[in-house]
Design a protein around this motif. Sequence first.
Motif, mmCIF file in Angstrom:
data_model
loop_
_atom_site.group_PDB
_atom_site.id
_atom_site.type_symbol
_atom_site.label_atom_id
_atom_site.label_comp_id
_atom_site.label_asym_id
_atom_site.label_seq_id
_atom_site.Cartn_x
_atom_site.Cartn_y
_atom_site.Cartn_z
ATOM 1 N N VAL A 81 0.828 -1.206 0.000
ATOM 2 C CA VAL A 81 0.000 0.000 0.000
ATOM 3 C C VAL A 81 0.869 1.265 0.000
ATOM 4 O O VAL A 81 0.497 2.278 -0.582
ATOM 5 C CB VAL A 81 -1.014 -0.025 1.167
ATOM 6 N N GLU A 95 -2.952 -1.257 -3.939
ATOM 7 C CA GLU A 95 -3.918 -1.692 -2.923
ATOM 8 C C GLU A 95 -4.142 -3.187 -2.937
ATOM 9 O O GLU A 95 -4.407 -3.793 -1.910
ATOM 10 C CB GLU A 95 -5.231 -0.955 -3.125
ATOM 11 N N ASN A 96 -4.074 -3.806 -4.097
ATOM 12 C CA ASN A 96 -4.252 -5.249 -4.214
ATOM 13 C C ASN A 96 -2.968 -5.844 -4.803
ATOM 14 O O ASN A 96 -2.832 -5.937 -6.021
ATOM 15 C CB ASN A 96 -5.444 -5.585 -5.099
#
Length: 167
Positions: A158, A163-164
């Motif tokens: 992050v 985020e993923n």
Amino acid sequence: MYMTISDFIKEWNKEAILTQNVLDSLTDDALKQKVYPEGRTLGRIAWHFTTNIPDYLAHFGLKIARIDYGESVPSSAKEIAITFKNVSSHAAKMIEQQWTDESLGHIQEAFGRQESNASILMGLIKHIVHHRGQITVLMRQAGIKPYGVYGPPKEDWVHLGVENPPL
């Protein structure tokens, strides 16, 4: 392959810092984490590769202090980390003092094969890297965020704007 002692020492020092960061992240409780119920503990693995360094090098002809660390694993993660720092630093000095660029090409018996001293030194690094990988998995199982050795752990993606993270 290492062509010079300087090349090896650069790699050794880089890998030693990465290993030190992993060991410095350990807790005393994490040392008890087992691979499987009858398997080695994280502490046993860390202590094994730390105390094996002088024996490995002595086996291949270096004159290096071989300390009897005993069979028991310290209960202190800090003790293991400090011992690794001292042992890895001393090993680098002994290699620099006793082997030359030319001696890297010398061939000797290593684990049933004929290997150059350069390959033998690479094998030592690979041995530590292998066990360091085991430790990072066991750290996760013990509830500790592993140190990002060659890349960030999932928690740090992050901070890189991801985020993923990829699986």
